[in-house]
Design an enzyme around this catalytic site. Sequence first.
Site, PDB file in Angstrom:
ATOM      1  N   GLY A   9      34.780 -29.621 -23.420  1.00 39.58           N
ATOM      2  CA  GLY A   9      33.660 -30.566 -23.227  1.00 39.58           C
ATOM      3  C   GLY A   9      33.683 -31.513 -24.176  1.00 39.58           C
ATOM      4  O   GLY A   9      32.581 -31.890 -24.685  1.00 39.58           O
ATOM      5  N   GLY A  12      31.165 -34.311 -23.813  1.00 44.95           N
ATOM      6  CA  GLY A  12      29.746 -34.117 -23.645  1.00 44.95           C
ATOM      7  C   GLY A  12      28.959 -34.552 -24.966  1.00 44.95           C
ATOM      8  O   GLY A  12      29.562 -35.208 -25.917  1.00 44.95           O
ATOM      9  N   ASP A  34      38.100 -31.759 -20.854  1.00 44.34           N
ATOM     10  CA  ASP A  34      36.788 -32.022 -20.127  1.00 44.34           C
ATOM     11  C   ASP A  34      37.077 -32.256 -18.852  1.00 44.34           C
ATOM     12  O   ASP A  34      37.902 -32.710 -18.349  1.00 44.34           O
ATOM     13  CB  ASP A  34      36.009 -33.433 -20.639  1.00 44.34           C
ATOM     14  CG  ASP A  34      34.510 -33.262 -20.403  1.00 44.34           C
ATOM     15  OD1 ASP A  34      33.856 -33.108 -21.485  1.00 44.34           O
ATOM     16  OD2 ASP A  34      34.103 -33.025 -19.281  1.00 44.34           O
ATOM     17  N   ILE A  35      36.365 -31.781 -17.837  1.00 45.89           N
ATOM     18  CA  ILE A  35      36.299 -31.871 -16.468  1.00 45.89           C
ATOM     19  C   ILE A  35      36.224 -33.298 -15.883  1.00 45.89           C
ATOM     20  O   ILE A  35      36.848 -33.455 -15.034  1.00 45.89           O
ATOM     21  CB  ILE A  35      35.366 -31.106 -15.808  1.00 45.89           C
ATOM     22  CG1 ILE A  35      35.778 -30.528 -14.049  1.00 45.89           C
ATOM     23  CG2 ILE A  35      33.851 -31.476 -15.826  1.00 45.89           C
ATOM     24  CD1 ILE A  35      35.020 -29.414 -13.794  1.00 45.89           C
ATOM     25  N   TYR A 139      19.139 -20.681 -18.948  1.00 49.06           N
ATOM     26  CA  TYR A 139      19.675 -21.005 -19.867  1.00 49.06           C
ATOM     27  C   TYR A 139      19.775 -20.003 -21.200  1.00 49.06           C
ATOM     28  O   TYR A 139      20.817 -19.606 -21.807  1.00 49.06           O
ATOM     29  CB  TYR A 139      19.237 -22.463 -20.376  1.00 49.06           C
ATOM     30  CG  TYR A 139      20.158 -23.156 -21.540  1.00 49.06           C
ATOM     31  CD1 TYR A 139      21.388 -23.524 -21.491  1.00 49.06           C
ATOM     32  CD2 TYR A 139      19.456 -23.405 -22.637  1.00 49.06           C
ATOM     33  CE1 TYR A 139      22.147 -23.925 -22.501  1.00 49.06           C
ATOM     34  CE2 TYR A 139      19.925 -23.980 -23.783  1.00 49.06           C
ATOM     35  CZ  TYR A 139      21.423 -24.498 -23.569  1.00 49.06           C
ATOM     36  OH  TYR A 139      22.105 -24.909 -24.711  1.00 49.06           O
ATOM     37  N   LYS A 143      22.571 -17.925 -22.900  1.00 47.03           N
ATOM     38  CA  LYS A 143      23.042 -17.851 -24.247  1.00 47.03           C
ATOM     39  C   LYS A 143      22.790 -16.516 -25.081  1.00 47.03           C
ATOM     40  O   LYS A 143      23.692 -16.052 -26.098  1.00 47.03           O
ATOM     41  CB  LYS A 143      22.085 -19.038 -24.993  1.00 47.03           C
ATOM     42  CG  LYS A 143      22.559 -20.554 -24.467  1.00 47.03           C
ATOM     43  CD  LYS A 143      23.864 -20.710 -24.978  1.00 47.03           C
ATOM     44  CE  LYS A 143      24.462 -22.215 -24.440  1.00 47.03           C
ATOM     45  NZ  LYS A 143      26.150 -22.465 -25.020  1.00 47.03           N
TER      46      LYS A 143
END
Length: 308
Positions: A9, A12, A34-35, A139, A143
């Site tokens: 990531g 980001g 990262d994608i 979310y 988490k």
Amino acid sequence: MSLKVLVIGSEGQIGTELCSELEKRNDIILYRADIRIQTDRERRLYCLDATDKGSVEQLIKEHQINEVYLMAALLSAKSEENPSLAWHLNMNSLLHLLDIARQGRFQKLFWPSSIAVFGPDSPKVTTPQNCVINPTTVYGISKRSGEFWCDYYFRKYGVDVRSIRFPGLISHATEPGGGTTDYSVAMIKEAVSKGRYTCYLKSDTILPMLFMPDAVKATLAIMDAPKSSITVRTSYNLGGFETSPELIARSIRRFIPEFELDYSLDFRQKIAESWPQSINDEAAVNDWGFGVEYDLDLTVQEMIRAVE
Ligand code: SER
């Protein structure tokens, strides 16, 4: 010997600025994944789907990675729009890495949690590390579940995983990824570019926030701390400063007096109302020495300077 560090990531909101800091260290070889990027092996950049366990494992094995920072995630507002993707990305990326770490493939993992783990039943003010924690957002559920898995893998297999519950993060280098607290970033940017902003949260909605340099500093501090000083293996509370749309607007007007703010509330108001207003982070302060450098006014000043 240099430490081999992989940031998943890397492009980001947190990943970008974390990588900039890691790059300054000359005892580290940094691998970015990262994608959203194309693989460029010479520059140690890798196109990677964080949920693809085989590819993640292959990258870690091939380069004999020592430490991984898993920063890929879907934030709160986007997660409400696509719960199954949020669960898939936020949970499987973590479970895969915990499992790869359990096999001894790498030695230390950082994974960010969030104030979103707290729900309406938690105390709103100076929310303690341990209290009633019943998240009501997709979310937050992902988490909180992740926190339990981190603790479980540490207790059962000794996996050295470290985590911070970040408050809202304010930054300018990269766009945030669809969070509820991101109005703060949008407001400052639009104050500079348009002189006005329409906010989706009520004027007096108080949430804890942190400027990115402090968030990165905290991330590196917890990773640098000796293993024995990490007493929380779910995730550490982290405070920052409390603020609201009207307080940010007031701070902006010190530089842009004609700034206009109006409101058009949406579903994010309910998310914000389920979260704490301020955080007790004494465990982080005591265990690995967290301290905030940027308050609201300094954050706004730096943001305006950077985006102007
Ligand atoms: N900034 C995040 C969000 O708003 C909270 O961790 O989703």
